[in-house]
Motif scaffolding. Structure first.
Motif, PDB file in Angstrom:
ATOM      1  N   GLU A  30       0.912  -1.139  -0.100  1.00  0.00           N
ATOM      2  CA  GLU A  30      -0.082  -0.053  -0.070  1.00  0.00           C
ATOM      3  C   GLU A  30       0.746   1.136   0.046  1.00  0.00           C
ATOM      4  OE1 GLU A  30      -3.449   1.940   2.545  1.00  0.00           O
ATOM      5  OE2 GLU A  30      -3.298  -0.466   2.405  1.00  0.00           O
ATOM      6  N   LEU A  31       2.123   1.169   0.733  1.00  0.00           N
ATOM      7  CA  LEU A  31       3.002   2.376   0.893  1.00  0.00           C
ATOM      8  C   LEU A  31       3.658   2.573  -0.610  1.00  0.00           C
ATOM      9  CD1 LEU A  31       4.379   2.048   4.395  1.00  0.00           C
ATOM     10  CD2 LEU A  31       3.005   3.632   3.538  1.00  0.00           C
ATOM     11  N   ILE A  32       3.871   1.606  -1.273  1.00  0.00           N
ATOM     12  CA  ILE A  32       4.443   1.348  -2.686  1.00  0.00           C
ATOM     13  C   ILE A  32       3.634   1.998  -3.568  1.00  0.00           C
ATOM     14  CG2 ILE A  32       5.767   0.127  -4.102  1.00  0.00           C
ATOM     15  CD1 ILE A  32       6.814  -1.452  -1.943  1.00  0.00           C
ATOM     16  N   ALA A  33       2.450   1.257  -3.571  1.00  0.00           N
ATOM     17  CA  ALA A  33       1.196   1.321  -5.013  1.00  0.00           C
ATOM     18  C   ALA A  33       0.086   2.150  -4.538  1.00  0.00           C
ATOM     19  CB  ALA A  33       1.257   0.084  -5.461  1.00  0.00           C
ATOM     20  N   GLY A  34       0.009   2.549  -3.566  1.00  0.00           N
ATOM     21  CA  GLY A  34      -1.294   3.215  -2.945  1.00  0.00           C
ATOM     22  C   GLY A  34      -2.225   2.048  -2.574  1.00  0.00           C
ATOM     23  N   SER A  35      -3.588   2.406  -2.161  1.00  0.00           N
ATOM     24  CA  SER A  35      -4.727   1.527  -1.695  1.00  0.00           C
ATOM     25  C   SER A  35      -5.145   0.658  -2.885  1.00  0.00           C
ATOM     26  CB  SER A  35      -5.567   2.527  -1.032  1.00  0.00           C
ATOM     27  OG  SER A  35      -6.720   1.630  -0.886  1.00  0.00           O
ATOM     28  N   PRO A  36      -5.301  -0.367  -2.662  1.00  0.00           N
ATOM     29  CA  PRO A  36      -5.770  -1.297  -3.587  1.00  0.00           C
ATOM     30  C   PRO A  36      -7.418  -0.868  -3.898  1.00  0.00           C
ATOM     31  CG  PRO A  36      -5.724  -2.464  -1.603  1.00  0.00           C
ATOM     32  CD  PRO A  36      -4.816  -1.223  -1.327  1.00  0.00           C
ATOM     33  N   ASP A  37      -8.151  -0.176  -2.962  1.00  0.00           N
ATOM     34  CA  ASP A  37      -9.410   0.225  -2.994  1.00  0.00           C
ATOM     35  C   ASP A  37      -9.342   1.492  -3.874  1.00  0.00           C
ATOM     36  OD1 ASP A  37     -11.929   0.385  -2.865  1.00  0.00           O
ATOM     37  OD2 ASP A  37     -12.060   0.875  -0.757  1.00  0.00           O
ATOM     38  N   GLN A  38      -9.689   1.322  -4.834  1.00  0.00           N
ATOM     39  CA  GLN A  38      -9.994   2.814  -5.697  1.00  0.00           C
ATOM     40  C   GLN A  38     -11.315   3.446  -5.999  1.00  0.00           C
ATOM     41  OE1 GLN A  38      -7.294   4.600  -6.629  1.00  0.00           O
ATOM     42  NE2 GLN A  38      -6.179   3.275  -5.159  1.00  0.00           N
ATOM     43  N   GLY A  39     -12.301   2.522  -5.395  1.00  0.00           N
ATOM     44  CA  GLY A  39     -13.757   2.899  -5.512  1.00  0.00           C
ATOM     45  C   GLY A  39     -14.357   1.891  -6.457  1.00  0.00           C
ATOM     46  N   GLN A  40     -15.755   1.920  -6.518  1.00  0.00           N
ATOM     47  CA  GLN A  40     -16.253   0.590  -7.154  1.00  0.00           C
ATOM     48  C   GLN A  40     -16.093   0.787  -8.546  1.00  0.00           C
ATOM     49  OE1 GLN A  40     -17.962  -1.684  -5.553  1.00  0.00           O
ATOM     50  NE2 GLN A  40     -18.901  -2.858  -7.519  1.00  0.00           N
ATOM     51  N   TYR A  41     -15.922  -0.273  -9.179  1.00  0.00           N
ATOM     52  CA  TYR A  41     -15.668  -0.431 -10.866  1.00  0.00           C
ATOM     53  C   TYR A  41     -17.268   0.051 -11.473  1.00  0.00           C
ATOM     54  CZ  TYR A  41     -14.884  -2.814 -15.089  1.00  0.00           C
ATOM     55  OH  TYR A  41     -14.449  -3.404 -16.266  1.00  0.00           O
ATOM     56  N   ASP A  42     -16.888   0.669 -12.535  1.00  0.00           N
ATOM     57  CA  ASP A  42     -17.866   1.089 -13.452  1.00  0.00           C
ATOM     58  C   ASP A  42     -18.247   0.002 -14.383  1.00  0.00           C
ATOM     59  OD1 ASP A  42     -19.894   2.313 -15.047  1.00  0.00           O
ATOM     60  OD2 ASP A  42     -18.559   4.241 -15.425  1.00  0.00           O
ATOM     61  N   PHE A  43     -19.146  -0.927 -14.250  1.00  0.00           N
ATOM     62  CA  PHE A  43     -19.559  -1.743 -15.204  1.00  0.00           C
ATOM     63  C   PHE A  43     -20.095  -1.580 -16.556  1.00  0.00           C
ATOM     64  CE2 PHE A  43     -19.302  -4.114 -11.303  1.00  0.00           C
ATOM     65  CZ  PHE A  43     -18.808  -5.327 -11.688  1.00  0.00           C
ATOM     66  N   ALA A  44     -20.698  -0.137 -16.575  1.00  0.00           N
ATOM     67  CA  ALA A  44     -21.192   0.517 -17.787  1.00  0.00           C
ATOM     68  C   ALA A  44     -19.925   0.994 -18.810  1.00  0.00           C
ATOM     69  CB  ALA A  44     -21.968   1.727 -17.511  1.00  0.00           C
ATOM     70  N   ALA A 107     -20.912  -4.709  -3.293  1.00  0.00           N
ATOM     71  CA  ALA A 107     -19.870  -5.012  -2.306  1.00  0.00           C
ATOM     72  C   ALA A 107     -18.431  -4.826  -3.279  1.00  0.00           C
ATOM     73  CB  ALA A 107     -19.877  -6.513  -1.888  1.00  0.00           C
ATOM     74  N   ARG A 108     -17.494  -4.517  -2.419  1.00  0.00           N
ATOM     75  CA  ARG A 108     -16.028  -4.429  -2.929  1.00  0.00           C
ATOM     76  C   ARG A 108     -14.988  -5.085  -1.936  1.00  0.00           C
ATOM     77  NH1 ARG A 108     -16.479   0.364  -3.529  1.00  0.00           N
ATOM     78  NH2 ARG A 108     -15.369   1.372  -1.727  1.00  0.00           N
ATOM     79  N   LEU A 109     -14.254  -6.041  -2.359  1.00  0.00           N
ATOM     80  CA  LEU A 109     -13.299  -6.631  -1.379  1.00  0.00           C
ATOM     81  C   LEU A 109     -11.914  -6.595  -1.790  1.00  0.00           C
ATOM     82  CD1 LEU A 109     -16.391  -8.447  -1.795  1.00  0.00           C
ATOM     83  CD2 LEU A 109     -15.344  -9.404   0.084  1.00  0.00           C
ATOM     84  N   VAL A 110     -11.043  -6.712  -0.914  1.00  0.00           N
ATOM     85  CA  VAL A 110      -9.699  -6.960  -1.346  1.00  0.00           C
ATOM     86  C   VAL A 110      -9.212  -8.435  -1.018  1.00  0.00           C
ATOM     87  CG1 VAL A 110      -7.315  -6.160  -1.060  1.00  0.00           C
ATOM     88  CG2 VAL A 110      -9.066  -4.398  -1.258  1.00  0.00           C
ATOM     89  N   ALA A 111      -8.436  -9.158  -1.719  1.00  0.00           N
ATOM     90  CA  ALA A 111      -8.041 -10.393  -1.377  1.00  0.00           C
ATOM     91  C   ALA A 111      -6.511 -10.000  -1.880  1.00  0.00           C
ATOM     92  CB  ALA A 111      -8.318 -11.515  -2.223  1.00  0.00           C
ATOM     93  N   TYR A 112      -5.573 -11.045  -0.957  1.00  0.00           N
ATOM     94  CA  TYR A 112      -4.093 -11.084  -0.833  1.00  0.00           C
ATOM     95  C   TYR A 112      -3.574 -12.365  -1.472  1.00  0.00           C
ATOM     96  CZ  TYR A 112      -4.599  -6.264   1.338  1.00  0.00           C
ATOM     97  OH  TYR A 112      -5.016  -5.128   1.475  1.00  0.00           O
ATOM     98  N   LEU A 124     -18.324  -6.523  -6.835  1.00  0.00           N
ATOM     99  CA  LEU A 124     -19.609  -7.265  -7.188  1.00  0.00           C
ATOM    100  C   LEU A 124     -20.734  -6.452  -7.131  1.00  0.00           C
ATOM    101  CD1 LEU A 124     -18.853 -10.012  -4.479  1.00  0.00           C
ATOM    102  CD2 LEU A 124     -18.455 -10.420  -6.909  1.00  0.00           C
ATOM    103  N   GLU A 125     -21.732  -6.849  -7.881  1.00  0.00           N
ATOM    104  CA  GLU A 125     -22.974  -6.020  -7.943  1.00  0.00           C
ATOM    105  C   GLU A 125     -24.111  -6.862  -8.470  1.00  0.00           C
ATOM    106  OE1 GLU A 125     -24.304  -1.957 -10.531  1.00  0.00           O
ATOM    107  OE2 GLU A 125     -22.219  -2.338  -9.955  1.00  0.00           O
TER     108      GLU A 125
END
Length: 163
Positions: A30-44, A107-112, A124-125
């Motif tokens: 996270e310190l190197i690349a920033g937060s993996p959570d960048q908000g919800q994906y725009d499926f449209a 829903a938005r999740l982060v997996a490692y 997920l939507e």
């Protein structure tokens, strides 16, 4: 001269490894690349990764060019998402939910990854369909690297029981 360079390189690698251990692998990335959570994906918009490290799946007509099709379900959107989140968290002990839960149909999740803790984000939507069923949309993408060796696709296939 060469010995000095090699010792310097070894010391630098040692410092990096020590930093990853002390700070933690997830926090280090996270310190190197920033937060993996960048908000919800725009499926449209359906913006895909420029490299082969993502997977897109959706019920018919809900997104463009999916990697595979998801059958609509009979559950309400909130119940469908709750079931999927529960299943994902139960199957992946390194996954965590990162959205605020304010919209129960999203829903938005982060997996490692197990060893290096490379982060992947899962979106997920669920949407009501005209026939009364619920359409599903899912996007999983690696935050780092150029290839995920099919991990994101396999994750979505497992989540939706697709062979």
């Amino acid at each position: 001269m060469i010995k000095t360079i090699l010792w310097g390189a070894a010391a630098l690698i040692g410092v990096i490894v020590l930093a990853f251990v002390l700070v933690g692998r997830e926090r280090s990335w996270e310190l190197i690349a920033g937060s993996p959570d960048q908000g919800q994906y725009d499926f449209a918009a359906a913006q895909r990764s420029a490299t082969p490290n993502d997977a897109l799946a959706c019920s018919p007509g809900l997104c463009a060019k999916p990697d595979f099709i998801l059958e609509p379900v009979d559950d309400e959107p909130a119940a469908a998402i709750a079931t999927l989140v529960q299943k994902l968290l139960a199957s992946d002990k390194l996954a965590r939910r990162v959205d605020d839960g304010s919209n129960p149909a999203i829903a938005r999740l982060v997996a490692y990854s197990a060893t290096m803790r490379f982060p992947d984000v899962i979106h997920l939507e669920a949407r009501p369909l005209a026939d009364g069923r619920t359409g599903l949309l899912a996007y999983s993408a690696a935050q780092l690297g150029k290839s995920d060796f099919g991990v994101n696709r396999a994750r979505l296939q497992a989540l939706f029981d697709i062979k």
